[in-house]
Design an enzyme around this catalytic site. Sequence first.
Site, PDB file in Angstrom:
ATOM      1  N   CYS A  13       0.833  -1.203   0.000  1.00 15.50           N
ATOM      2  CA  CYS A  13       0.000   0.000   0.000  1.00 15.50           C
ATOM      3  C   CYS A  13       0.864   1.247   0.000  1.00 15.50           C
ATOM      4  CB  CYS A  13      -0.874   0.049   1.252  1.00 15.50           C
ATOM      5  SG  CYS A  13      -1.986  -1.341   1.395  1.00 15.50           S
ATOM      6  N   GLY A  39       0.014   0.234  -5.075  1.00 10.68           N
ATOM      7  CA  GLY A  39      -1.263  -0.452  -4.947  1.00 10.68           C
ATOM      8  C   GLY A  39      -2.250   0.050  -5.961  1.00 10.68           C
ATOM      9  N   ASN A 114       0.061   1.219   5.845  1.00  7.26           N
ATOM     10  CA  ASN A 114       0.888   0.426   4.938  1.00  7.26           C
ATOM     11  C   ASN A 114       1.682  -0.552   5.789  1.00  7.26           C
ATOM     12  OD1 ASN A 114       3.949   1.050   3.081  1.00  7.26           O
ATOM     13  ND2 ASN A 114       2.506  -0.612   2.848  1.00  7.26           N
ATOM     14  N   GLY A 115       1.529  -1.834   5.479  1.00  3.46           N
ATOM     15  CA  GLY A 115       2.254  -2.847   6.250  1.00  3.46           C
ATOM     16  C   GLY A 115       1.316  -3.977   6.611  1.00  3.46           C
ATOM     17  N   TYR A 254      12.692  -3.792  -5.357  1.00  5.60           N
ATOM     18  CA  TYR A 254      11.557  -3.898  -6.271  1.00  5.60           C
ATOM     19  C   TYR A 254      10.469  -2.855  -6.080  1.00  5.60           C
ATOM     20  CZ  TYR A 254       6.950  -5.451  -7.753  1.00  5.60           C
ATOM     21  OH  TYR A 254       5.682  -5.478  -8.273  1.00  5.60           O
TER      22      TYR A 254
HETATM   23  P1  AMP Z   1       7.177 -14.150 -10.848  1.00  9.55           P
HETATM   24  O1  AMP Z   1       6.721 -14.029 -12.253  1.00  9.55           O
HETATM   25  O2  AMP Z   1       6.115 -14.704  -9.931  1.00  9.55           O
HETATM   26  O3  AMP Z   1       8.486 -14.853 -10.698  1.00  9.55           O
HETATM   27  O4  AMP Z   1       7.398 -12.659 -10.300  1.00  9.55           O
HETATM   28  C1  AMP Z   1       8.562 -11.970 -10.627  1.00  9.55           C
HETATM   29  C2  AMP Z   1       8.232 -10.682 -11.321  1.00  9.55           C
HETATM   30  O5  AMP Z   1       7.289  -9.951 -10.530  1.00  9.55           O
HETATM   31  C3  AMP Z   1       9.441  -9.818 -11.459  1.00  9.55           C
HETATM   32  O6  AMP Z   1       9.397  -9.179 -12.720  1.00  9.55           O
HETATM   33  C4  AMP Z   1       9.356  -8.828 -10.321  1.00  9.55           C
HETATM   34  O7  AMP Z   1       9.800  -7.546 -10.683  1.00  9.55           O
HETATM   35  C5  AMP Z   1       7.887  -8.785  -9.987  1.00  9.55           C
HETATM   36  N1  AMP Z   1       7.661  -8.838  -8.527  1.00  9.55           N
HETATM   37  C6  AMP Z   1       8.547  -9.101  -7.560  1.00  9.55           C
HETATM   38  N2  AMP Z   1       7.973  -9.054  -6.355  1.00  9.55           N
HETATM   39  C7  AMP Z   1       6.676  -8.743  -6.544  1.00  9.55           C
HETATM   40  C8  AMP Z   1       5.567  -8.528  -5.689  1.00  9.55           C
HETATM   41  N3  AMP Z   1       5.698  -8.622  -4.375  1.00  9.55           N
HETATM   42  N4  AMP Z   1       4.385  -8.209  -6.256  1.00  9.55           N
HETATM   43  C9  AMP Z   1       4.243  -8.123  -7.593  1.00  9.55           C
HETATM   44  N5  AMP Z   1       5.263  -8.319  -8.454  1.00  9.55           N
HETATM   45  C10 AMP Z   1       6.470  -8.626  -7.961  1.00  9.55           C
END
Ligand code: AMP
Length: 476
Positions: A13, A39, A114-115, A254
Amino acid sequence: MYCKDTDRYMDECGVFGIFGTEEASVLTTLGLHSLQHRGQEGAGIVSFDGNNFHSVRKQGLVGDNFNNTNILSQLPGKTAIGHVRYSTTGESKPENLQPLFANLAIGGFACAHNGNLTNTYSIKKKLVESGSIFQTSSDTEIILQLVAKSKKKKLIDKLIDALKQIKGAYSLIILTNKKLIGVRDPFGIRPLVLGEKDGSPVLASETCALDMIGAKYIRDVENGEIIIITENSTESIKPFKRVPERPCIFERIYFASPDSMVGKKTVYTYRKSLGEQLAKENSVAADVVVPIPDSGVSAAIGFSQKSSIPFELGIIRSHYVGRTFIEPSQTIRQFGVKLKHSVNKSCIENKKVILIDDSIVRGTTASKIVKMVYEAGAKEVHLGISCPPIMHPDFYGIDTPNYNELIASQSDLNEMTKLVGAKSLFFLSLAGTYKAMGCDKRNPITPQFTDHCFTGEYPIDVSEILEINKKINEKR
Ligand code: AMP
Protein backbone atom coordinates in the site's frame (compact mmCIF):
# COMPACT_ATOMS: atom_id res chain seq x y z
CA MET A 1 -4.64 -8.39 5.87
CA TYR A 2 -4.94 -12.15 5.38
CA CYS A 3 -6.90 -13.36 2.40
CA LYS A 4 -8.25 -16.87 2.86
CA ASP A 5 -9.09 -17.20 -0.83
CA THR A 6 -5.50 -16.87 -1.93
CA ASP A 7 -3.66 -17.87 1.25
CA ARG A 8 -1.82 -14.62 1.16
CA TYR A 9 -1.30 -11.51 3.10
CA MET A 10 -1.85 -8.66 0.76
CA ASP A 11 -1.07 -5.21 1.88
CA GLU A 12 1.22 -3.51 -0.52
CA CYS A 13 0.00 0.00 0.00
CA GLY A 14 0.83 3.67 -0.16
CA VAL A 15 -0.21 6.38 2.29
CA PHE A 16 -0.36 10.18 2.09
CA GLY A 17 -1.56 13.02 4.32
CA ILE A 18 -1.50 16.81 4.31
CA PHE A 19 -2.41 19.33 7.03
CA GLY A 20 -3.86 22.81 6.75
CA THR A 21 -4.09 23.75 3.09
CA GLU A 22 -6.94 24.94 0.87
CA GLU A 23 -6.72 22.11 -1.62
CA ALA A 24 -6.06 19.20 0.72
CA SER A 25 -8.03 16.56 -1.19
CA VAL A 26 -6.67 17.64 -4.60
CA LEU A 27 -3.10 17.46 -3.31
CA THR A 28 -3.86 14.11 -1.69
CA THR A 29 -5.19 12.82 -5.02
CA LEU A 30 -1.96 13.89 -6.72
CA GLY A 31 0.14 12.33 -3.96
CA LEU A 32 -1.77 9.07 -4.25
CA HIS A 33 -1.37 9.11 -8.01
CA SER A 34 2.40 9.18 -7.60
CA LEU A 35 2.16 6.28 -5.13
CA GLN A 36 0.00 4.24 -7.49
CA HIS A 37 2.83 1.70 -8.00
CA ARG A 38 2.30 0.71 -4.35
CA GLY A 39 -1.26 -0.45 -4.95
CA GLN A 40 -3.80 -0.47 -7.72
CA GLU A 41 -6.82 -2.25 -6.34
CA GLY A 42 -8.43 0.79 -4.83
CA ALA A 43 -7.90 4.20 -3.36
CA GLY A 44 -9.50 6.30 -0.69
CA ILE A 45 -9.39 9.75 0.83
CA VAL A 46 -10.77 11.05 4.14
CA SER A 47 -10.89 14.82 4.63
CA PHE A 48 -11.86 17.00 7.59
CA ASP A 49 -13.52 20.39 7.07
CA GLY A 50 -13.33 21.68 10.64
CA ASN A 51 -16.68 20.16 11.60
CA ASN A 52 -17.18 16.95 9.70
CA PHE A 53 -15.16 14.12 8.21
CA HIS A 54 -15.77 13.10 4.59
CA SER A 55 -14.76 9.81 3.02
CA VAL A 56 -14.61 8.51 -0.55
CA ARG A 57 -13.18 5.07 -1.25
CA LYS A 58 -13.24 3.56 -4.71
CA GLN A 59 -12.05 0.35 -6.33
CA GLY A 60 -9.68 0.98 -9.23
CA LEU A 61 -7.00 3.49 -10.06
CA VAL A 62 -6.67 6.96 -8.54
CA GLY A 63 -6.79 8.65 -11.95
CA ASP A 64 -9.95 6.80 -12.94
CA ASN A 65 -11.84 7.66 -9.77
CA PHE A 66 -10.60 10.91 -8.28
CA ASN A 67 -10.48 12.75 -11.56
CA ASN A 68 -13.35 15.19 -11.39
CA THR A 69 -14.52 18.14 -9.38
CA ASN A 70 -17.66 16.29 -8.40
CA ILE A 71 -15.73 13.68 -6.41
CA LEU A 72 -13.28 16.19 -5.00
CA SER A 73 -16.12 18.48 -3.91
CA GLN A 74 -17.26 15.58 -1.72
CA LEU A 75 -13.95 15.90 0.14
CA PRO A 76 -13.87 19.47 1.47
CA GLY A 77 -11.52 20.69 4.17
CA LYS A 78 -7.98 21.77 4.80
CA THR A 79 -6.72 18.40 5.97
CA ALA A 80 -6.86 15.05 4.22
CA ILE A 81 -5.29 11.62 4.24
CA GLY A 82 -5.31 8.98 1.51
CA HIS A 83 -4.42 5.40 0.76
CA VAL A 84 -3.79 3.19 -2.27
CA ARG A 85 -4.20 -0.54 -1.91
CA TYR A 86 -2.70 -3.46 -3.80
CA SER A 87 -4.54 -5.11 -6.62
CA THR A 88 -5.56 -8.71 -6.29
CA THR A 89 -8.61 -10.90 -6.12
CA GLY A 90 -9.83 -12.56 -2.93
CA GLU A 91 -10.81 -10.08 -0.31
CA SER A 92 -10.92 -7.17 -2.68
CA LYS A 93 -14.06 -5.81 -1.13
CA PRO A 94 -14.94 -2.11 -0.99
CA GLU A 95 -15.16 -2.21 2.82
CA ASN A 96 -11.48 -3.18 3.00
CA LEU A 97 -10.43 -0.04 1.16
CA GLN A 98 -8.77 2.59 3.32
CA PRO A 99 -8.53 5.00 5.07
CA LEU A 100 -10.75 3.30 7.62
CA PHE A 101 -12.87 5.71 9.64
CA ALA A 102 -14.61 5.38 13.01
CA ASN A 103 -16.51 7.80 15.22
CA LEU A 104 -14.91 7.11 18.57
CA ALA A 105 -16.03 8.50 21.93
CA ILE A 106 -13.26 11.09 21.62
CA GLY A 107 -14.21 12.04 18.06
CA GLY A 108 -13.58 10.98 14.46
CA PHE A 109 -10.53 8.82 13.75
CA ALA A 110 -9.35 7.95 10.23
CA CYS A 111 -6.40 5.65 9.63
CA ALA A 112 -4.38 4.72 6.53
CA HIS A 113 -1.99 1.79 6.99
CA ASN A 114 0.89 0.43 4.94
CA GLY A 115 2.25 -2.85 6.25
CA ASN A 116 1.02 -5.99 7.82
CA LEU A 117 0.39 -6.97 11.41
CA THR A 118 1.66 -10.34 12.56
CA ASN A 119 -0.50 -10.92 15.64
CA THR A 120 -3.82 -10.10 13.98
CA TYR A 121 -5.38 -13.46 14.71
CA SER A 122 -4.82 -13.51 18.47
CA ILE A 123 -5.77 -9.86 19.00
CA LYS A 124 -8.87 -10.12 16.85
CA LYS A 125 -9.94 -13.24 18.73
CA LYS A 126 -9.66 -11.41 22.05
CA LEU A 127 -11.47 -8.37 20.73
CA VAL A 128 -14.32 -10.40 19.26
CA GLU A 129 -14.66 -12.40 22.48
CA SER A 130 -14.95 -9.15 24.39
CA GLY A 131 -17.73 -7.89 22.12
CA SER A 132 -16.02 -6.04 19.28
CA ILE A 133 -17.80 -6.23 15.96
CA PHE A 134 -15.60 -6.10 12.86
CA GLN A 135 -16.83 -4.60 9.61
CA THR A 136 -13.81 -5.53 7.47
CA SER A 137 -11.23 -8.29 7.19
CA SER A 138 -8.44 -5.71 7.27
CA ASP A 139 -5.90 -5.90 10.10
CA THR A 140 -6.01 -2.10 10.24
CA GLU A 141 -9.43 -2.26 11.87
CA ILE A 142 -7.77 -3.84 14.89
CA ILE A 143 -5.91 -0.59 15.48
CA LEU A 144 -9.17 1.37 15.47
CA GLN A 145 -10.81 -1.14 17.81
CA LEU A 146 -7.87 -1.04 20.23
CA VAL A 147 -7.84 2.77 20.25
CA ALA A 148 -11.62 2.78 20.84
CA LYS A 149 -11.29 0.39 23.76
CA SER A 150 -8.29 1.97 25.45
CA LYS A 151 -8.93 3.23 28.95
CA LYS A 152 -6.40 6.07 28.59
CA LYS A 153 -7.78 9.59 28.53
CA LYS A 154 -5.91 11.39 25.76
CA LEU A 155 -6.04 10.36 22.13
CA ILE A 156 -2.26 10.01 21.82
CA ASP A 157 -2.12 7.82 24.93
CA LYS A 158 -4.93 5.68 23.55
CA LEU A 159 -3.00 5.32 20.29
CA ILE A 160 0.24 4.37 22.07
CA ASP A 161 -1.72 1.91 24.19
CA ALA A 162 -3.11 0.33 21.00
CA LEU A 163 0.23 0.28 19.19
CA LYS A 164 1.94 -1.43 22.12
CA GLN A 165 -0.46 -4.35 21.68
CA ILE A 166 0.12 -4.89 17.99
CA LYS A 167 3.11 -6.54 16.34
CA GLY A 168 4.23 -6.27 12.76
CA ALA A 169 5.02 -3.71 10.12
CA TYR A 170 3.11 -0.46 10.04
CA SER A 171 3.50 2.97 8.63
CA LEU A 172 0.33 4.80 9.60
CA ILE A 173 -1.19 8.15 8.79
CA ILE A 174 -4.02 9.11 11.13
CA LEU A 175 -6.44 12.01 10.94
CA THR A 176 -8.48 13.36 13.85
CA ASN A 177 -10.39 16.61 14.28
CA LYS A 178 -7.25 18.36 15.50
CA LYS A 179 -4.30 16.28 14.43
CA LEU A 180 -2.49 14.65 11.57
CA ILE A 181 -0.37 11.83 12.97
CA GLY A 182 2.37 9.76 11.34
CA VAL A 183 3.64 6.52 12.88
CA ARG A 184 6.43 4.16 11.87
CA ASP A 185 6.74 0.79 13.58
CA PRO A 186 9.70 0.17 15.91
CA PHE A 187 11.78 -1.46 13.13
CA GLY A 188 10.72 1.04 10.45
CA ILE A 189 9.97 -1.77 8.05
CA ARG A 190 7.80 0.21 5.66
CA PRO A 191 8.83 3.74 4.69
CA LEU A 192 7.31 7.09 5.72
CA VAL A 193 8.63 10.58 5.03
CA LEU A 194 7.84 14.04 6.31
CA GLY A 195 7.68 17.01 3.96
CA GLU A 196 6.28 20.50 3.70
CA LYS A 197 4.23 22.25 1.06
CA ASP A 198 4.07 26.04 1.48
CA GLY A 199 4.05 25.70 5.26
CA SER A 200 1.66 22.72 5.32
CA PRO A 201 3.16 19.52 6.76
CA VAL A 202 2.93 16.47 4.49
CA LEU A 203 3.40 12.77 5.26
CA ALA A 204 3.90 10.20 2.51
CA SER A 205 5.19 6.70 1.86
CA GLU A 206 7.85 7.93 -0.56
CA THR A 207 9.48 11.17 -1.63
CA CYS A 208 8.04 10.81 -5.16
CA ALA A 209 4.72 11.92 -3.64
CA LEU A 210 6.37 15.07 -2.27
CA ASP A 211 7.90 15.83 -5.68
CA MET A 212 4.53 15.38 -7.31
CA ILE A 213 2.95 18.21 -5.31
CA GLY A 214 6.05 20.42 -5.16
CA ALA A 215 6.61 19.75 -1.47
CA LYS A 216 10.01 19.94 0.18
CA TYR A 217 11.46 16.78 1.76
CA ILE A 218 12.21 17.40 5.43
CA ARG A 219 13.24 14.01 6.75
CA ASP A 220 12.28 10.37 7.12
CA VAL A 221 9.97 9.53 9.99
CA GLU A 222 12.23 7.47 12.21
CA ASN A 223 11.61 3.89 13.24
CA GLY A 224 9.43 3.84 16.35
CA GLU A 225 8.58 7.52 15.98
CA ILE A 226 5.17 9.18 16.22
CA ILE A 227 4.88 12.60 14.61
CA ILE A 228 1.94 14.68 15.84
CA ILE A 229 1.00 17.63 13.68
CA THR A 230 -1.44 20.26 14.98
CA GLU A 231 -2.34 23.82 13.98
CA ASN A 232 0.56 25.20 16.02
CA SER A 233 3.22 22.54 16.19
CA THR A 234 4.86 19.41 14.87
CA GLU A 235 5.87 17.22 17.77
CA SER A 236 7.84 13.99 17.81
CA ILE A 237 7.64 11.23 20.39
CA LYS A 238 9.30 7.81 20.61
CA PRO A 239 7.26 5.80 23.07
CA PHE A 240 8.48 2.32 22.12
CA LYS A 241 11.48 0.38 23.37
CA ARG A 242 14.26 1.42 20.99
CA VAL A 243 15.47 -1.21 18.53
CA PRO A 244 17.80 -0.72 15.55
CA GLU A 245 16.11 0.27 12.32
CA ARG A 246 15.49 -2.60 9.87
CA PRO A 247 13.79 -1.25 6.74
CA CYS A 248 12.65 -3.84 4.22
CA ILE A 249 15.37 -4.45 1.64
CA PHE A 250 12.73 -5.25 -0.96
CA GLU A 251 11.58 -1.62 -1.06
CA ARG A 252 14.89 -0.76 -2.68
CA ILE A 253 15.06 -3.88 -4.86
CA TYR A 254 11.56 -3.90 -6.27
CA PHE A 255 8.83 -1.97 -4.56
CA ALA A 256 9.63 1.74 -4.29
CA SER A 257 9.50 4.10 -7.25
CA PRO A 258 12.93 4.51 -8.97
CA ASP A 259 12.79 8.29 -8.49
CA SER A 260 12.13 8.17 -4.74
CA MET A 261 15.02 9.21 -2.51
CA VAL A 262 16.19 6.79 0.15
CA GLY A 263 18.98 8.30 2.16
CA LYS A 264 20.85 10.59 -0.20
CA LYS A 265 20.28 8.52 -3.32
CA THR A 266 17.39 7.65 -5.58
CA VAL A 267 16.09 4.09 -5.60
CA TYR A 268 17.23 3.94 -9.24
CA THR A 269 20.83 4.43 -8.11
CA TYR A 270 20.64 1.47 -5.73
CA ARG A 271 19.06 -0.71 -8.42
CA LYS A 272 21.74 0.26 -10.92
CA SER A 273 24.42 -0.64 -8.34
CA LEU A 274 22.71 -4.00 -7.82
CA GLY A 275 23.10 -4.60 -11.57
CA GLU A 276 26.76 -3.52 -11.49
CA GLN A 277 27.43 -5.84 -8.59
CA LEU A 278 25.69 -8.69 -10.43
CA ALA A 279 28.03 -8.14 -13.38
CA LYS A 280 31.05 -8.11 -11.04
CA GLU A 281 30.01 -11.44 -9.59
CA ASN A 282 29.06 -13.14 -12.88
CA SER A 283 30.85 -12.89 -16.15
CA VAL A 284 28.86 -14.30 -19.05
CA ALA A 285 29.90 -14.02 -22.70
CA ALA A 286 26.96 -12.47 -24.53
CA ASP A 287 26.03 -9.99 -27.28
CA VAL A 288 23.31 -8.00 -25.54
CA VAL A 289 21.92 -7.17 -22.11
CA VAL A 290 18.12 -6.97 -22.19
CA PRO A 291 15.99 -5.85 -19.24
CA ILE A 292 12.68 -7.43 -18.37
CA PRO A 293 10.78 -4.16 -18.27
CA ASP A 294 10.04 -2.23 -16.24
CA SER A 295 11.30 -4.03 -13.15
CA GLY A 296 14.70 -5.03 -14.58
CA VAL A 297 15.60 -1.80 -16.37
CA SER A 298 17.71 -0.03 -13.73
CA ALA A 299 19.72 -3.16 -12.86
CA ALA A 300 20.24 -3.99 -16.55
CA ILE A 301 21.73 -0.53 -17.15
CA GLY A 302 24.18 -1.15 -14.30
CA PHE A 303 24.96 -4.66 -15.59
CA SER A 304 25.53 -3.43 -19.13
CA GLN A 305 27.79 -0.57 -18.04
CA LYS A 306 29.87 -2.77 -15.76
CA SER A 307 30.18 -5.69 -18.25
CA SER A 308 30.51 -3.47 -21.33
CA ILE A 309 27.89 -5.61 -23.08
CA PRO A 310 25.47 -3.37 -25.03
CA PHE A 311 22.08 -2.61 -23.51
CA GLU A 312 19.12 -3.20 -25.83
CA LEU A 313 15.38 -2.92 -25.38
CA GLY A 314 14.79 -6.47 -26.57
CA ILE A 315 11.52 -6.82 -24.65
CA ILE A 316 8.76 -4.26 -24.97
CA ARG A 317 6.27 -3.79 -22.20
CA SER A 318 2.68 -2.74 -22.82
CA HIS A 319 1.77 0.13 -20.57
CA TYR A 320 -1.90 -0.57 -21.05
CA VAL A 321 -1.78 -3.75 -18.97
CA GLY A 322 -1.29 -2.82 -15.34
CA ARG A 323 -0.59 -5.20 -12.52
CA THR A 324 -4.34 -5.05 -12.10
CA PHE A 325 -4.82 -7.24 -15.10
CA ILE A 326 -2.78 -10.08 -13.71
CA GLU A 327 -5.10 -11.97 -11.50
CA PRO A 328 -3.58 -14.33 -8.95
CA SER A 329 -4.57 -17.65 -10.44
CA GLN A 330 -1.76 -19.45 -12.23
CA THR A 331 -3.53 -19.92 -15.59
CA ILE A 332 -4.58 -16.30 -15.89
CA ARG A 333 -1.23 -15.08 -14.60
CA GLN A 334 0.61 -16.90 -17.42
CA PHE A 335 -1.70 -15.32 -19.95
CA GLY A 336 -1.07 -11.99 -18.27
CA VAL A 337 2.68 -12.18 -18.81
CA LYS A 338 2.09 -12.51 -22.58
CA LEU A 339 -0.22 -9.54 -22.58
CA LYS A 340 2.36 -7.49 -20.78
CA HIS A 341 5.55 -8.25 -22.71
CA SER A 342 6.47 -8.76 -26.36
CA VAL A 343 9.81 -9.40 -28.05
CA ASN A 344 11.69 -6.86 -30.13
CA LYS A 345 13.05 -9.39 -32.61
CA SER A 346 15.72 -7.21 -34.19
CA CYS A 347 17.65 -7.02 -30.90
CA ILE A 348 17.41 -10.73 -30.19
CA GLU A 349 17.72 -12.77 -33.37
CA ASN A 350 20.95 -14.82 -33.54
CA LYS A 351 22.23 -13.15 -30.39
CA LYS A 352 23.47 -14.43 -27.08
CA VAL A 353 21.16 -12.62 -24.70
CA ILE A 354 21.45 -11.83 -21.00
CA LEU A 355 18.03 -11.05 -19.61
CA ILE A 356 18.00 -9.07 -16.36
CA ASP A 357 15.17 -8.83 -13.85
CA ASP A 358 15.10 -7.56 -10.27
CA SER A 359 13.62 -10.72 -8.75
CA ILE A 360 12.03 -14.11 -9.29
CA VAL A 361 9.02 -14.99 -7.18
CA ARG A 362 7.11 -17.89 -8.74
CA GLY A 363 9.17 -17.93 -11.91
CA THR A 364 6.17 -17.23 -14.14
CA THR A 365 7.53 -14.04 -15.73
CA ALA A 366 11.01 -15.44 -16.24
CA SER A 367 9.94 -18.71 -17.87
CA LYS A 368 7.51 -16.98 -20.24
CA ILE A 369 10.04 -14.42 -21.30
CA VAL A 370 12.92 -16.86 -21.74
CA LYS A 371 10.63 -18.92 -24.00
CA MET A 372 9.56 -15.85 -25.99
CA VAL A 373 13.16 -14.79 -26.48
CA TYR A 374 14.21 -18.24 -27.73
CA GLU A 375 11.19 -18.31 -30.05
CA ALA A 376 12.32 -14.96 -31.44
CA GLY A 377 15.59 -16.58 -32.55
CA ALA A 378 18.07 -16.00 -29.71
CA LYS A 379 21.12 -18.28 -29.81
CA GLU A 380 21.44 -18.38 -26.02
CA VAL A 381 19.36 -16.93 -23.22
CA HIS A 382 20.96 -16.32 -19.82
CA LEU A 383 19.01 -14.87 -16.93
CA GLY A 384 20.53 -12.64 -14.27
CA ILE A 385 18.58 -11.62 -11.18
CA SER A 386 19.71 -8.56 -9.23
CA CYS A 387 18.87 -9.97 -5.80
CA PRO A 388 19.35 -13.34 -4.06
CA PRO A 389 16.80 -16.17 -4.45
CA ILE A 390 13.55 -15.42 -2.60
CA MET A 391 13.31 -18.45 -0.34
CA HIS A 392 10.88 -17.19 2.29
CA PRO A 393 7.49 -15.43 2.16
CA ASP A 394 7.04 -11.87 3.29
CA PHE A 395 4.61 -11.21 6.11
CA TYR A 396 5.28 -7.50 6.53
CA GLY A 397 3.33 -5.97 3.68
CA ILE A 398 4.79 -7.14 0.39
CA ASP A 399 2.68 -9.54 -1.54
CA THR A 400 4.68 -12.74 -1.91
CA PRO A 401 3.17 -16.22 -1.90
CA ASN A 402 3.67 -19.08 0.53
CA TYR A 403 6.69 -21.38 0.55
CA ASN A 404 5.12 -23.90 -1.81
CA GLU A 405 4.77 -21.29 -4.56
CA LEU A 406 8.17 -19.67 -4.23
CA ILE A 407 10.30 -21.28 -6.93
CA ALA A 408 13.55 -20.75 -4.99
CA SER A 409 12.10 -22.34 -1.91
CA GLN A 410 11.08 -25.45 -3.83
CA SER A 411 14.00 -25.91 -6.23
CA ASP A 412 17.78 -25.69 -6.31
CA LEU A 413 19.65 -23.59 -8.87
CA ASN A 414 19.85 -26.41 -11.44
CA GLU A 415 16.15 -27.16 -11.19
CA MET A 416 15.28 -23.47 -11.37
CA THR A 417 17.44 -23.03 -14.46
CA LYS A 418 15.57 -25.90 -16.11
CA LEU A 419 12.19 -24.57 -14.99
CA VAL A 420 12.79 -21.12 -16.43
CA GLY A 421 14.35 -22.70 -19.53
CA ALA A 422 17.50 -20.54 -19.59
CA LYS A 423 21.02 -21.66 -20.54
CA SER A 424 22.21 -20.24 -17.26
CA LEU A 425 20.60 -18.54 -14.29
CA PHE A 426 22.52 -16.42 -11.80
CA PHE A 427 21.51 -14.43 -8.74
CA LEU A 428 23.23 -11.64 -6.85
CA SER A 429 24.78 -12.78 -3.57
CA LEU A 430 23.40 -11.42 -0.28
CA ALA A 431 26.77 -9.84 0.51
CA GLY A 432 26.72 -8.22 -2.94
CA THR A 433 23.18 -6.96 -2.37
CA TYR A 434 24.29 -5.22 0.84
CA LYS A 435 27.41 -3.93 -0.86
CA ALA A 436 25.34 -2.34 -3.63
CA MET A 437 23.39 -0.51 -0.91
CA GLY A 438 26.65 0.73 0.61
CA CYS A 439 26.20 -1.57 3.63
CA ASP A 440 27.66 -4.73 5.09
CA LYS A 441 25.51 -7.35 6.82
CA ARG A 442 28.46 -8.38 9.01
CA ASN A 443 29.06 -4.84 10.17
CA PRO A 444 26.13 -3.56 12.25
CA ILE A 445 27.55 -0.04 12.21
CA THR A 446 26.35 0.15 8.61
CA PRO A 447 22.57 0.35 8.05
CA GLN A 448 20.92 -3.04 8.33
CA PHE A 449 17.76 -4.31 6.64
CA THR A 450 15.16 -6.92 7.15
CA ASP A 451 16.16 -9.41 4.46
CA HIS A 452 13.83 -12.22 5.59
CA CYS A 453 12.80 -13.02 1.99
CA PHE A 454 16.35 -14.26 1.39
CA THR A 455 17.44 -15.43 4.82
CA GLY A 456 14.29 -16.37 6.74
CA GLU A 457 15.46 -14.06 9.56
CA TYR A 458 12.27 -12.31 10.59
CA PRO A 459 12.92 -9.45 13.05
CA ILE A 460 9.29 -9.59 14.20
CA ASP A 461 7.86 -12.91 15.26
CA VAL A 462 5.76 -14.52 12.51
CA SER A 463 4.97 -17.81 14.25
CA GLU A 464 1.27 -16.98 14.56
CA ILE A 465 0.96 -16.53 10.79
CA LEU A 466 3.00 -19.66 10.03
CA GLU A 467 0.79 -21.63 12.40
CA ILE A 468 -2.40 -20.44 10.67
CA ASN A 469 -0.95 -21.17 7.24
CA LYS A 470 -0.01 -24.66 8.39
CA LYS A 471 -3.57 -25.33 9.57
CA ILE A 472 -5.00 -24.10 6.27
CA ASN A 473 -2.64 -26.35 4.31
CA GLU A 474 -3.52 -29.35 6.48
CA LYS A 475 -7.23 -28.80 5.81
CA ARG A 476 -6.69 -29.10 2.05
P1 AMP B 1 7.18 -14.15 -10.85
O1 AMP B 1 6.72 -14.03 -12.25
O2 AMP B 1 6.12 -14.70 -9.93
O3 AMP B 1 8.49 -14.85 -10.70
O4 AMP B 1 7.40 -12.66 -10.30
C1 AMP B 1 8.56 -11.97 -10.63
C2 AMP B 1 8.23 -10.68 -11.32
O5 AMP B 1 7.29 -9.95 -10.53
C3 AMP B 1 9.44 -9.82 -11.46
O6 AMP B 1 9.40 -9.18 -12.72
C4 AMP B 1 9.36 -8.83 -10.32
O7 AMP B 1 9.80 -7.55 -10.68
C5 AMP B 1 7.89 -8.78 -9.99
N1 AMP B 1 7.66 -8.84 -8.53
C6 AMP B 1 8.55 -9.10 -7.56
N2 AMP B 1 7.97 -9.05 -6.35
C7 AMP B 1 6.68 -8.74 -6.54
C8 AMP B 1 5.57 -8.53 -5.69
N3 AMP B 1 5.70 -8.62 -4.38
N4 AMP B 1 4.38 -8.21 -6.26
C9 AMP B 1 4.24 -8.12 -7.59
N5 AMP B 1 5.26 -8.32 -8.45
C10 AMP B 1 6.47 -8.63 -7.96
